[in-house]
Enzyme design. Structure first.
Site, PDB file in Angstrom:
ATOM      1  N   GLU A  10      51.810  11.174  29.409  1.00 11.92           N
ATOM      2  CA  GLU A  10      52.127  12.580  29.605  1.00 11.92           C
ATOM      3  C   GLU A  10      52.685  12.879  30.995  1.00 11.92           C
ATOM      4  OE1 GLU A  10      49.059  14.800  26.582  1.00 11.92           O
ATOM      5  OE2 GLU A  10      48.182  13.860  28.352  1.00 11.92           O
ATOM      6  N   ASP A  55      51.875  16.544  16.844  1.00 13.83           N
ATOM      7  CA  ASP A  55      51.563  16.397  15.419  1.00 13.83           C
ATOM      8  C   ASP A  55      51.567  17.767  14.760  1.00 13.83           C
ATOM      9  OD1 ASP A  55      48.220  16.943  15.475  1.00 13.83           O
ATOM     10  OD2 ASP A  55      49.041  15.977  17.251  1.00 13.83           O
TER      11      ASP A  55
END
Length: 258
Positions: free
Chosen positions: A25, A226
Site C-alpha cells: 500500500e 474487492d
C-alpha cells in the site's frame, strides 16, 4: 495556508505522516521519496525523507487497529506530525463500487465498538449507538475539511470522465474481520445501523481516533480491492497492488498542498 490544529504533545516538526497497513500500500510512495534515513521503533520501520521537496515520515503499520493506532501515536508523539494521512485498500459495501475506485474518507466509524447494552448510571434513558465511545459522545471520526477539499480537487484533475476508475466521498467502517461477500451480506443490519457506509477495512478508525484526540488533522484514502459480491480473497490477492496505486495521485497532491 497551512492546516491548523490543536498542538500535539510534541511540538509540530513540519513533517507529514503517512501510513499504509501493508508494504504494497505504500510501495509506490516509497519509490518517489528521496529517503534520508530510516528509524526502527518496536516492530515499525519509519522512513524519513521528502516527497516533492516536502518533508514526510511514513511506515507500514501492519494490519489491524492495534498496530495502526500504535503507529499513528508514534507519528504524533515522537515525530510531531502536523497531519496524518492513511492510504490503502478496502472492501466495497456497495454494488456500484468497482475494483480500483477511490474513496476519500470523509468520516469513519468503528463497527467493533458496541456498548449498546451499557446503561449510564447518570443517564439511564440514554442508548448508545454502534460505534459510539461511551462517556465521550463520539461516534464518527470526521476528516479535516480542508484535506477533504484538497483531495476532491485533486481527484477532479486526475480522474476525468475517461478515467477507468471513479472517486467517491463518504463514510466507511473499520472492523477486525476480513469479510467475504457472504459475510458482508450477513452483516446487512450492521451496515444499516452505521449509516451509508461505502466500504469496510481494518485500520482507519483507529488512526482517526488517535488523531482526533491529539488534535491532529487526518484523512484516509481507500481504493477498492474487492467488490461487494465478488470473492473477497481472490479479488484482494489479484488486485491489491493495482488498487493501492490508484490513490497515489491524490496522496501526492495532499502532501504538496497541506
Amino acid at each position: 495556508d497551512q492546516v491548523s490544529a490543536t498542538p500535539a504533545t510534541s511540538p509540530p516538526t513540519g513533517l507529514i505522516g503517512i501510513l499504509g497497513a501493508m508494504p504494497e500500500e505504500i510501495a509506490l510512495l516509497r519509490s518517489h521519496v528521496a529517503v534520508s534515513r530510516t528509524e526502527t521503533r518496536g516492530i515499525f520501520e519509519f522512513v524519513l525523507g521528502t516527497l516533492d521537496d516536502v518533508p514526510i515520515v511514513f511506515a507500514s503499520s501492519g494490519v489491524g487497529q492495534v498496530f495502526a493506532s500504535s503507529a499513528a501515536t508514534i507519528l504524533v508523539q515522537v515525530y510531531g506530525c502536523r497531519a496524518v494521512l492513511f492510504t490503502g485498500v478496502a472492501g466495497a459495501l456497495k454494488e456500484h463500487l468497482r475494483i480500483g475506485d477511490v474513496i476519500i474518507v470523509s468520516a469513519v466509524v468503528n463497527m467493533d465498538m458496541n456498548v449498546k447494552a451499557f446503561v449510564l448510571p447518570h443517564m439511564p434513558d440514554y442508548r448508545h449507538k454502534r460505534g459510539e465511545l461511551p462517556f465521550l459522545s463520539v461516534r464518527e471520526f470526521v476528516a479535516h475539511e480542508r484535506l477533504v477539499q484538497i483531495a476532491k480537487d485533486a481527484a477532479g484533475v486526475h480522474f476525468g470522465p475517461e478515467a477507468p476508475h471513479t472517486v467517491h466521498v463518504g463514510l466507511i467502517a473499520t472492523g477486525s474481520e476480513f469479510l467475504t461477500a457472504e459475510r458482508k451480506r450477513e452483516l446487512a443490519d450492521v451496515w444499516d445501523e452505521l449509516g451509508d457506509t461505502l466500504a469496510v477495512e481494518m485500520e482507519c478508525a483507529a488512526v482517526a481516533q488517535v488523531c482526533h484526540f491529539f488534535g491532529v488533522p487526518h484523512l484516509s484514502l481507500r481504493s477498492i480491492s474487492d467488490t461487494f459480491s465478488g470473492d473477497a480473497a481472490d479479488d484482494f490477492n489479484a488486485f491489491v497492488n493495482a488498487a493501492a496505486r490508484t490513490t497515489f495521485p491524490i496522496l501526492r497532491e495532499l502532501v504538496r498542498q497541506i
